[in-house]
Motif scaffolding. Structure first.
Motif, PDB file in Angstrom:
ATOM      1  N   GLU A 129     -14.405 -26.019  53.580  1.00 25.46           N
ATOM      2  CA  GLU A 129     -15.223 -27.335  54.055  1.00 25.46           C
ATOM      3  C   GLU A 129     -16.421 -26.771  54.669  1.00 25.46           C
ATOM      4  O   GLU A 129     -16.594 -26.304  55.659  1.00 25.46           O
ATOM      5  CB  GLU A 129     -14.204 -28.168  54.849  1.00 25.46           C
ATOM      6  N   ILE A 130     -17.582 -27.376  53.631  1.00 25.67           N
ATOM      7  CA  ILE A 130     -18.937 -27.071  54.458  1.00 25.67           C
ATOM      8  C   ILE A 130     -19.660 -28.486  54.457  1.00 25.67           C
ATOM      9  O   ILE A 130     -19.854 -28.955  53.137  1.00 25.67           O
ATOM     10  CB  ILE A 130     -19.718 -26.078  53.661  1.00 25.67           C
ATOM     11  N   ALA A 131     -20.078 -29.087  55.376  1.00 24.42           N
ATOM     12  CA  ALA A 131     -20.876 -30.318  55.285  1.00 24.42           C
ATOM     13  C   ALA A 131     -22.182 -30.172  56.044  1.00 24.42           C
ATOM     14  O   ALA A 131     -22.327 -29.117  56.885  1.00 24.42           O
ATOM     15  CB  ALA A 131     -20.015 -31.180  56.394  1.00 24.42           C
ATOM     16  N   GLY A 132     -22.930 -31.072  55.894  1.00 24.41           N
ATOM     17  CA  GLY A 132     -24.410 -30.863  56.275  1.00 24.41           C
ATOM     18  C   GLY A 132     -25.277 -30.418  54.995  1.00 24.41           C
ATOM     19  O   GLY A 132     -26.702 -30.925  55.307  1.00 24.41           O
ATOM     20  N   LEU A 133     -25.019 -29.922  54.230  1.00 31.66           N
ATOM     21  CA  LEU A 133     -25.745 -29.413  53.113  1.00 31.66           C
ATOM     22  C   LEU A 133     -24.637 -29.287  51.847  1.00 31.66           C
ATOM     23  O   LEU A 133     -23.257 -29.043  52.205  1.00 31.66           O
ATOM     24  CB  LEU A 133     -26.476 -28.128  53.235  1.00 31.66           C
ATOM     25  N   THR A 134     -25.148 -29.287  50.746  1.00 31.21           N
ATOM     26  CA  THR A 134     -24.253 -29.027  49.509  1.00 31.21           C
ATOM     27  C   THR A 134     -24.131 -27.530  49.207  1.00 31.21           C
ATOM     28  O   THR A 134     -25.356 -26.906  49.228  1.00 31.21           O
ATOM     29  CB  THR A 134     -25.004 -29.915  48.374  1.00 31.21           C
ATOM     30  N   THR A 135     -22.955 -27.044  48.759  1.00 31.72           N
ATOM     31  CA  THR A 135     -22.680 -25.798  48.272  1.00 31.72           C
ATOM     32  C   THR A 135     -22.083 -26.078  46.876  1.00 31.72           C
ATOM     33  O   THR A 135     -21.716 -27.100  46.421  1.00 31.72           O
ATOM     34  CB  THR A 135     -21.858 -25.099  49.281  1.00 31.72           C
ATOM     35  N   ASN A 136     -21.979 -24.834  46.245  1.00 33.44           N
ATOM     36  CA  ASN A 136     -21.349 -24.596  45.147  1.00 33.44           C
ATOM     37  C   ASN A 136     -19.837 -24.550  44.972  1.00 33.44           C
ATOM     38  O   ASN A 136     -19.299 -24.308  44.125  1.00 33.44           O
ATOM     39  CB  ASN A 136     -22.005 -23.511  44.260  1.00 33.44           C
ATOM     40  N   THR A 137     -19.157 -24.638  46.182  1.00 32.46           N
ATOM     41  CA  THR A 137     -17.664 -24.683  46.395  1.00 32.46           C
ATOM     42  C   THR A 137     -17.001 -25.405  45.265  1.00 32.46           C
ATOM     43  O   THR A 137     -16.033 -25.007  44.788  1.00 32.46           O
ATOM     44  CB  THR A 137     -17.264 -24.813  47.747  1.00 32.46           C
ATOM     45  N   GLY A 138     -17.066 -26.652  45.279  1.00 30.68           N
ATOM     46  CA  GLY A 138     -16.572 -27.564  44.195  1.00 30.68           C
ATOM     47  C   GLY A 138     -16.630 -27.234  42.855  1.00 30.68           C
ATOM     48  O   GLY A 138     -15.887 -27.169  41.925  1.00 30.68           O
ATOM     49  N   PHE A 139     -18.025 -26.477  42.516  1.00 27.68           N
ATOM     50  CA  PHE A 139     -18.326 -25.938  41.137  1.00 27.68           C
ATOM     51  C   PHE A 139     -17.379 -24.789  40.922  1.00 27.68           C
ATOM     52  O   PHE A 139     -16.787 -24.502  40.028  1.00 27.68           O
ATOM     53  CB  PHE A 139     -19.581 -25.643  41.071  1.00 27.68           C
ATOM     54  N   LEU A 140     -17.138 -24.098  41.864  1.00 34.42           N
ATOM     55  CA  LEU A 140     -16.311 -22.667  41.844  1.00 34.42           C
ATOM     56  C   LEU A 140     -14.861 -23.204  41.529  1.00 34.42           C
ATOM     57  O   LEU A 140     -14.269 -22.646  40.696  1.00 34.42           O
ATOM     58  CB  LEU A 140     -16.464 -21.805  42.995  1.00 34.42           C
ATOM     59  N   ARG A 141     -14.484 -23.823  42.505  1.00 37.05           N
ATOM     60  CA  ARG A 141     -12.860 -24.335  42.081  1.00 37.05           C
ATOM     61  C   ARG A 141     -12.774 -24.883  40.855  1.00 37.05           C
ATOM     62  O   ARG A 141     -11.910 -24.580  40.423  1.00 37.05           O
ATOM     63  CB  ARG A 141     -12.801 -25.568  43.172  1.00 37.05           C
ATOM     64  N   THR A 142     -13.662 -25.887  40.278  1.00 29.57           N
ATOM     65  CA  THR A 142     -13.400 -26.347  39.093  1.00 29.57           C
ATOM     66  C   THR A 142     -13.481 -25.256  37.866  1.00 29.57           C
ATOM     67  O   THR A 142     -12.663 -25.394  36.990  1.00 29.57           O
ATOM     68  CB  THR A 142     -14.534 -27.553  38.748  1.00 29.57           C
ATOM     69  N   LEU A 143     -14.367 -24.105  38.192  1.00 28.52           N
ATOM     70  CA  LEU A 143     -14.478 -22.916  37.126  1.00 28.52           C
ATOM     71  C   LEU A 143     -13.294 -22.202  37.227  1.00 28.52           C
ATOM     72  O   LEU A 143     -12.866 -21.859  36.068  1.00 28.52           O
ATOM     73  CB  LEU A 143     -15.760 -22.416  37.603  1.00 28.52           C
ATOM     74  N   VAL A 144     -12.681 -21.808  38.226  1.00 29.24           N
ATOM     75  CA  VAL A 144     -11.483 -21.114  38.556  1.00 29.24           C
ATOM     76  C   VAL A 144     -10.448 -21.883  38.058  1.00 29.24           C
ATOM     77  O   VAL A 144      -9.687 -21.059  37.303  1.00 29.24           O
ATOM     78  CB  VAL A 144     -11.477 -20.706  39.911  1.00 29.24           C
ATOM     79  N   ALA A 145     -10.487 -23.198  37.831  1.00 28.29           N
ATOM     80  CA  ALA A 145      -9.225 -23.913  37.523  1.00 28.29           C
ATOM     81  C   ALA A 145      -9.354 -24.037  36.088  1.00 28.29           C
ATOM     82  O   ALA A 145      -8.298 -24.563  35.427  1.00 28.29           O
ATOM     83  CB  ALA A 145      -9.127 -25.186  38.355  1.00 28.29           C
ATOM     84  N   SER A 146     -10.480 -23.902  35.379  1.00 24.25           N
ATOM     85  CA  SER A 146     -10.514 -24.480  34.122  1.00 24.25           C
ATOM     86  C   SER A 146      -9.694 -23.583  33.247  1.00 24.25           C
ATOM     87  O   SER A 146      -9.337 -22.442  33.229  1.00 24.25           O
ATOM     88  CB  SER A 146     -11.980 -24.116  33.617  1.00 24.25           C
ATOM     89  N   GLU A 147      -9.370 -24.097  31.895  1.00 21.73           N
ATOM     90  CA  GLU A 147      -8.392 -23.440  30.969  1.00 21.73           C
ATOM     91  C   GLU A 147      -9.532 -22.132  30.500  1.00 21.73           C
ATOM     92  O   GLU A 147      -8.601 -21.197  30.106  1.00 21.73           O
ATOM     93  CB  GLU A 147      -8.389 -24.457  29.815  1.00 21.73           C
ATOM     94  N   GLU A 148     -10.953 -22.216  30.473  1.00 25.30           N
ATOM     95  CA  GLU A 148     -11.431 -21.121  29.640  1.00 25.30           C
ATOM     96  C   GLU A 148     -11.174 -19.933  30.566  1.00 25.30           C
ATOM     97  O   GLU A 148     -11.134 -18.653  30.273  1.00 25.30           O
ATOM     98  CB  GLU A 148     -12.952 -21.524  29.646  1.00 25.30           C
ATOM     99  N   PHE A 149     -11.364 -20.129  31.902  1.00 23.73           N
ATOM    100  CA  PHE A 149     -11.239 -18.989  32.948  1.00 23.73           C
ATOM    101  C   PHE A 149      -9.715 -18.369  32.898  1.00 23.73           C
ATOM    102  O   PHE A 149      -9.410 -17.405  32.932  1.00 23.73           O
ATOM    103  CB  PHE A 149     -11.863 -19.237  34.054  1.00 23.73           C
TER     104      PHE A 149
END
Length: 607
Positions: free
Chosen positions: A406-426
């Protein structure tokens, strides 16, 4: 007691200090005015101010002043600068790394290529800049001979784009490395990026610590790394690791280094790319899976400990046969960037920070609540690494760990990373080095985040007998609804777990790693119209690199008005339509804030 100055900042400085302290070394931090109260400064035994982390004379003087006999450069900054290595040697201070001569030989891609050929290591087919571009077998890759990190690189798919791509790569190389010497090589359209961790001592021994797969990258910038490489055969692993050792032996390498290769998916052939003469960002995945036999059993390796051992002149304490692999590890790099909005760099105060801490998950970071993230330094905030007995368990553990970041106050790529790692392609190991340049990762749906925001807003209403509770005579209870970001949202009875921050202007939600910001209606706000379509605002905080137009100038639709840069990214600011430039606010070199007015264009039809 040995004294070690760490010529770096952030998470790598803290990581080096942890090992040094465990070994009984005294540590010295350096810092600029921006970092005067940074975590790495507080963690050190002593701190010395410098004007810049890139100032060789200042860093050497800081080492002298603090009585440091050793300097660890980390990565980035001065870590691969031969003049820095020589300046330390002249001052009688030991660099925890290779010599300046080795940096010269391996730090340039053209010189390193010659060393690889001499060592019998396969290299990518190349072309001369003097050759006729019409004779090239496209696609080709033009890249800077100096430096790395994806800077000064362009893929060229047809001859008509070659001249412009070469000029852009040279311009970027000059800016980044002060050297615009370029190489032109065959571009492997579907390949895997395989790199080998090596360590050499001053007694002629070079060992490899197996390989990593760093194929998940965007625009040549690594996003995810894992060890061991999941797709190569035992024969390929043996050949690649042997080639890495041969290359390191050929150049007389000492300390930790990484030899990078490109594995062609079509042919199965591998080619030498470059050698990084330092510790890598992704070294934790190697430490998590490599085991060394000892009297206590099979223990994890500590690459920084081995670096310090080699720097003191000691031989490596074991041979190649003592090293084995256990399990699988995957690392995700957490950056201050908006991955679902053009990967634009972000800055601001991290108002809330919570990193995962469960067993099997390692987090190397230097970000804490209340800390300001600026555009002055690299946007990486930390690294989340998950280990498991196999790749799938490590992948699932990383998905969960990123979801709890959890990082608030500014946007990070954490949600992007989670989606990518969870993807079928990965999951099925289908992501090659160009996959992220060809495919979009879907942004997480905001429905649950809106519900979480709605649940947080309910207590903010008036309490008492008149508070809405959904009761209806002779019918099911009516849903309680709250306006969130301009939409009416049913308040859930059990919202998903996540972080929520409420202010008078907005509700901020961090859910499964992704940050959402929903504006709140302000009845007292001035209803003035927003800026027109002809007003170009700064989409990120950064530095203006170029201003291409002047007031009164006629421009075409799509014409570049200026260029700005922040955190390793260039962004062209283009005219939304044909018209006349009526305002030019910035000058070259200006530091601009997010949302600052840069240019105003009046459409041609308006006159």
């Amino acid at each position: 007691m040995n004294t070690l100055l760490i010529a770096n900042r952030g998470e790598i400085a803290l990581r080096v200090m942890r090992t040094a302290a465990r070994l009984g070394w005294s540590t010295v931090a350096i810092h600029t005015d921006l970092d005067v109260d940074a975590p790495h400064v507080r963690a050190a035994d002593r701190a010395v101010r410098v004007e810049s982390y890139l100032d060789i004379d200042a860093v050497v003087a800081a080492a002298r002043e603090s009585g440091a006999g050793y300097v660890h450069p980390g990565y980035g900054f001065l870590s691969e600068r031969a003049p820095f290595a020589r300046a330390l040697a002249e001052a009688g201070i030991t660099l925890v790394g290779p010599s300046g001569d080795v940096m010269d030989a391996m730090g340039r891609k053209d010189a390193a290529r010659e060393v690889a050929v001499a060592a019998g290591v396969p290299v990518v087919p190349s072309y001369s800049l003097d050759d006729d571009p019409a004779t090239f077998d496209y696609p080709v890759l033009v890249k800077a001979a100096a430096g790395g990190g994806g800077k000064g690189m362009r893929v060229v798919h047809r001859i008509g784009d070659y001249a412009e791509a070469l000029a852009a790569a040279q311009r970027e190389a000059r800016s980044s490395f002060g050297d615009d010497t370029m190489l032109v090589e065959k571009y492997v359209e579907s390949g895997r990026h395989i790199e080998v961790q090596v360590m050499g001592d001053t007694h002629g021994t070079v060992l490899h610590f197996f390989e990593r797969d760093c194929s998940t990258q965007r625009r040549h910038q690594k996003v995810l790394e894992e060890a061991p490489a999941p797709t190569i055969t035992a024969a390929q692993q043996a050949a690649i690791t042997a080639s890495a050792v041969a290359l390191a032996e050929q150049c007389g390498y000492t300390g930790a280094g990484t030899v990078e290769f490109l594995l062609d998916n079509a042919s199965g052939e591998f080619y030498f790319l470059e050698m990084n003469t330092r510790l890598q960002v992704e070294h934790p995945v190697t430490e998590e899976v490599v085991r060394v036999a000892s009297d206590q059993g099979r223990e994890r390796v500590d690459l920084v400990e081995l670096q310090l051992l080699v720097a003191t002149g000691e031989p490596l304490p074991f041979g190649q046969d003592a090293l084995t692999l256990e399990g699988h590890a995957i690392e995700a790099r957490v950056y201050a960037e908006d991955s679902f909005n053009g990967f634009l760099p972000q800055a601001g105060v991290a108002t809330h920070v919570a990193w995962p801490g469960e067993e099997g998950v390692r987090v190397d970071h230097a970000l804490e609540s209340g800390q300001e993230v600026s555009t002055s330094y690299d946007p990486m905030l930390g690294k989340v690494v998950a280990w498991g007995p196999d790749r799938e368990s490590a992948r699932n553990a990383l998905v969960e760990a990123l979801g709890r970041t959890e990082i608030a106050g500014l946007t990070t790529n954490t949600g992007f990373l989670r989606t990518l790692v969870a993807s079928e392609e990965f999951r099925v190991e289908a992501i090659d080095t160009a996959w992220l340049d060809r495919n979009d990762v879907p942004a997480p749906d905001d429905t649950e985040a809106r519900q979480l925001a709605a649940a947080a807003l309910v207590p903010a209403g008036a309490a008492g007998p008149w508070q809405a509770d959904g009761w209806r005579s002779g019918a099911d209870p009516a849903p309680v609804r709250v306006e969130v970001g301009g939409e009416l949202v049913d308040v859930p009875t059990q919202p998903a777990p996540g972080f929520v921050g409420v202010t008078s202007a907005a509700v901020e939600v961090v859910l499964r790693g992704q940050r959402f910001v929903f504006t709140r209606p302000d009845p007292f706000a001035d209803a003035a119209a927003a800026a027109g379509d002809g007003t170009l605002l700064a989409p990120m905080p950064g530095t203006v690199l170029a201003v291409n137009v002047a007031e009164g100038q006629e421009v075409a639709e799509g014409e570049t008005l200026g260029v700005m840069e922040a955190m390793k990214m260039e962004l062209a600011l283009t005219s939304p339509f044909a018209g006349t430039v009526t305002s030019v606010a910035p000058s070259v070199g200006d530091l601009v804030k997010l949302g600052a007015v840069l240019f105003v264009v009046e459409p041609a039809s308006a006159g």
